[in-house]
Design a protein around this motif. Structure first.
Motif: not given
Lengths: 283, 283
Positions: B241, B244-245, B247
């Motif tokens: 996570i 992803a955060l 990015a």
């Protein structure tokens, strides 16, 4: 009841105004001007269009109430064209989704005119664009902002408010700058977030996205909106959007830091605050 | 057909598995164990529950196929309790939404057991929680990930795949780590974004949010999800996570810089990329 309603440059919104006004008997006579000749030809066959005008000036010459419905960036030039042709007491409104720029332009343009401008922003739309997709029920139970200048006559404001109420909108009368601050948060920021989820996922393998559940679909639905419309909104409301984006970035960064630091107490508080807010929205 | 199906700790998901399996004749006999005595009493009256077990070990003793359905953080301890009681060849799966932690725990726990573990993650849910809200159609046309270890026997994997297909899920067999990377992007990131829109708007005057259109409602719908469930997901999938955060933050920051710099060409490209991606999602 409005005697002569004129709608200029109808897309989905403008044509929906025409159909809604026609269905509800809000205007005796509807005149429409469209920029493209082939659209003018097609509009002549619509039951909700009594007269097709060849020019914006022709369209407004006899009108009591005028709705400007072009993309937000073109409202100013249209106002300039029609201002000298307005009859005494004619009321002009628009459907633009950013208001302070338009109201500032209108202040200057309308000064020497016989008409009066009161801005509007119906919070309604559709995944579709174009007058062919007009829906007479588009405004029902939707918020419509009306953003009068301090100098606007109360009766002109009341006429605009009544017009949208007659289309079954829920009208909120508000200062144009405050309007732009609010929509930066409740409309423009969600759009940007959805777009950025889309650009990020667009860089992942295509099959990932097809595995998604309804959560991702709902969260990104508005990323499918028209890019040209949104460029114009970004241009017109840049400062308020930057403020909202900064605030969102700060919140998101704190969330990320708490996750990096395993601060589950803070993360729980944030998740619960988000839930409390979402549960408070009317359905 | 499964002879004896056991479902442990059913909430919405576990009870929906039981109802779906019952309705479709997927299992001859369904045994359920629930942690709370009053739930066990209530389950005894359900047509989709043939036997209520008093302990997890009792529930699995005769079972061929076992579904562990507690919150994701409790799957490990439940596995430890049942492992010694499994009969030869019993197949255990779960419904947890993060997989690599669970699969790692299962590898150790199941080593000396007579059964075999193959992880599952049905991408299905509801705004409601609790076994009372179970829906037998919950898994229809939904993605269900199956994440076998390399050591799992092909026949056990095939049994788990067939089980979810029999509930009308679309099964994707995938490595547990890859699963966690994908769901961090397509499920966990959208949740965090929706939550953060909610916390930000929760700091604005309450009336702002009530003015919103469907865009904001859709974009934030999942912010109403259960906070406890999400804390556990954040704990179990923290690293993916965070990636992803990071990015997403980068993309969003570039968007903001382009807006600050009035780089309309770049912004148009981003809006169009987001739209292209969203238009490509199956309905």
């Amino acid at each position: 009841m409005i005697n002569r309603l004129a709608i200029l440059a109808p897309g989905l919104l403008g044509a929906s105004v025409a159909r809604a006004a026609h269905d509800r008997g809000v205007a005796r006579h509807i005149t429409i001007w469209a920029r493209r000749p082939e659209v003018r030809v097609a509009l002549a066959d619509q039951p909700w269009c009594q007269t097709v005008a060849e020019t914006p000036r022709d369209a407004v010459a006899e009108a009591d109430f005028i709705v400007l419905a072009p993309p937000v960036a073109r409202i100013g030039e249209l106002l300039e064209q029609i201002a000298p042709a307005l009859r005494e007491g004619a009321i002009v409104t628009d459907v633009g989704s950013v208001k302070s720029d338009i109201c500032r332009v209108a202040r200057q343009t309308m000064e020497a005119s016989a008409g009066v401008f009161v801005g509007s922003h119906p919070m309604a739309g559709s995944a579709q664009t174009g007058w062919q997709h007009a829906e007479p029920g588009l405004f029902v139970n939707r918020t419509c902002f009306v953003t009068p200048e301090a100098s606007a006559s109360p009766s002109a404001v009341e006429t605009v408010v009544r017009f949208w109420r007659d289309l079954d909108s829920e009208v909120v009368t508000i200062d144009a700058n405050k309007h732009d601050e609010i929509v930066a948060h409740i409309s423009h920021l969600p759009q940007i977030v959805a777009t950025n989820l889309g650009t990020l996922l667009g860089q992942s393998p295509a099959e990932w996205s097809q595995l998604s559940g309804n959560g991702l679909k709902d969260t990104t639905r508005i990323a499918a909106s028209d890019a040209t419309m949104w460029i114009e909104i970004l241009q017109q409301n840049r400062d308020e959007i930057l403020r909202a984006l900064n605030a969102f970035e700060d919140d998101l960064h704190h969330f990320k830091s708490s996750l990096a630091n395993r601060d589950w107490t803070d993360l729980r508080t944030r998740l619960e605050r988000g839930k409390t807010w979402r549960d408070s929205l009317r359905p």
